[in-house]
Design a protein around this motif. Structure first.
Motif, PDB file in Angstrom:
ATOM      1  N   THR A 123     -14.090  -2.627   0.253  1.00  0.00           N
ATOM      2  CA  THR A 123     -14.277  -2.645  -1.199  1.00  0.00           C
ATOM      3  C   THR A 123     -14.529  -4.096  -1.572  1.00  0.00           C
ATOM      4  N   THR A 132      -3.695  -3.878  -0.798  1.00  0.00           N
ATOM      5  CA  THR A 132      -4.812  -4.498  -0.072  1.00  0.00           C
ATOM      6  C   THR A 132      -6.146  -4.122  -0.715  1.00  0.00           C
ATOM      7  N   HIS A 133      -6.200  -2.930  -1.279  1.00  0.00           N
ATOM      8  CA  HIS A 133      -7.353  -2.474  -2.053  1.00  0.00           C
ATOM      9  C   HIS A 133      -6.906  -1.240  -2.825  1.00  0.00           C
ATOM     10  N   GLY A 157     -11.161  -6.311  -1.538  1.00  0.00           N
ATOM     11  CA  GLY A 157     -10.184  -6.160  -0.468  1.00  0.00           C
ATOM     12  C   GLY A 157      -9.489  -7.475  -0.160  1.00  0.00           C
ATOM     13  N   HIS A 183      -6.191  -8.243  -5.786  1.00  0.00           N
ATOM     14  CA  HIS A 183      -7.209  -9.279  -5.912  1.00  0.00           C
ATOM     15  C   HIS A 183      -7.994  -9.110  -7.207  1.00  0.00           C
ATOM     16  N   THR A 230      -9.523  -3.302   6.132  1.00  0.00           N
ATOM     17  CA  THR A 230     -10.517  -4.308   6.483  1.00  0.00           C
ATOM     18  C   THR A 230     -10.765  -4.334   7.991  1.00  0.00           C
ATOM     19  N   ASN A 241     -12.087   4.322  -7.247  1.00  0.00           N
ATOM     20  CA  ASN A 241     -10.950   4.405  -6.327  1.00  0.00           C
ATOM     21  C   ASN A 241     -10.893   5.736  -5.571  1.00  0.00           C
ATOM     22  N   HIS A 287      -9.155 -13.034   0.675  1.00  0.00           N
ATOM     23  CA  HIS A 287     -10.141 -12.084   0.148  1.00  0.00           C
ATOM     24  C   HIS A 287     -11.148 -11.746   1.245  1.00  0.00           C
ATOM     25  N   HIS A 347      -8.276   2.073  -3.056  1.00  0.00           N
ATOM     26  CA  HIS A 347      -8.636   3.458  -2.747  1.00  0.00           C
ATOM     27  C   HIS A 347      -7.417   4.365  -2.904  1.00  0.00           C
ATOM     28  N   ASP A 377       0.808  -1.223   0.000  1.00  0.00           N
ATOM     29  CA  ASP A 377       0.000   0.000   0.000  1.00  0.00           C
ATOM     30  C   ASP A 377       0.845   1.280   0.000  1.00  0.00           C
ATOM     31  N   GLU A 384     -10.839  -6.560  -7.618  1.00  0.00           N
ATOM     32  CA  GLU A 384     -10.527  -5.144  -7.387  1.00  0.00           C
ATOM     33  C   GLU A 384      -9.970  -4.450  -8.632  1.00  0.00           C
ATOM     34  N   PRO A 404     -14.002  -9.112   1.304  1.00  0.00           N
ATOM     35  CA  PRO A 404     -14.792  -8.034   0.712  1.00  0.00           C
ATOM     36  C   PRO A 404     -15.588  -7.277   1.768  1.00  0.00           C
TER      37      PRO A 404
END
Length: 215
Positions: free
Chosen positions: A139, A62-63, A142, A87, A158, A100, A134, A65, A37, A90, A136
């Protein structure tokens, strides 16, 4: 913050206007590093790696955003063919500035990852096995990265210390998040240390006992 458990070390630097926790895991034996990240200030990340005398070998998200990816364009620019893990669910969030949330801060970030992971997939980073979980809800795609040999869980947004990620942004789902945390994270060993995107470290056991969102 720096946590050392040979041969891996885990470092944390807070980046950008959101002070997002960026984790740098270093293998001193191979002088290699993986960044989790890259929230902002790609130059600062590279300066940190240079100071530590290590080479960047991959980025894990991790996601997608904006506050977790703003440093990624710079890292991709200065590291040709840099592996970027994300993932599978995503991918469109990373690609779409509306999803995002980069448009929310006056930016247009649209990127593609080149290493797509699935739930439960085991990848090798820095000579260690890392499981992609995973989760979710914050998002839809995630993912948490679990270093089972070290008892580390890099959880993104998360699971926080006594909190959870927001679910009121695009692709968020509160029920999905609560279910996934209970069924996929709370089954990990209670001593597992949780390194989140915005709070101090905690443990799975502590969150089972005291997280008000999950009691």
């Amino acid at each position: 913050m720096k946590i050392m458990e040979k041969p891996l070390e885990l470092h944390c630097i807070a980046l950008g206007q959101m002070q997002t926790n960026c984790y740098i895991v270093i293998n001193r034996s191979t002088k290699e590093a993986v960044v989790f990240d890259p929230g902002d200030q790609g130059e600062k990340i590279m300066e940190t790696l240079k100071k530590e005398g290590v080479r960047l070998t991959a980025v894990c998200l991790t996601h997608a955003h904006f506050d977790h990816i703003m440093g990624l364009p710079y890292l991709m620019e200065v590291n040709d063919k840099l592996p970027v893990y994300l993932h599978e669910d995503e991918q469109d969030v990373l690609l779409d500035p509306q999803l995002n949330l980069s448009t929310m801060v006056g930016l247009t970030i649209s990127l593609k990852a080149n290493r797509i992971v699935k739930d439960g997939e085991e990848i090798e980073l820095l000579g260690e096995k890392v499981t992609c979980i995973h989760v979710p809800g914050h998002t839809k795609g995630g993912v948490c990265y679990y270093f089972s040999a070290y008892g580390w869980l890099i959880s993104g947004d998360t699971l926080f210390q006594r909190s959870i990620g927001r679910t009121d942004f695009p692709t968020g789902d509160l029920n999905a998040l609560l279910l996934a945390i209970r069924s996929k994270l709370f089954v990990l060993p209670p001593e597992t240390r949780v390194f989140s995107g915005h709070t101090p470290p905690t443990t799975i056991g502590e969150e089972i006992r005291s997280n008000p969102f999950l009691l």
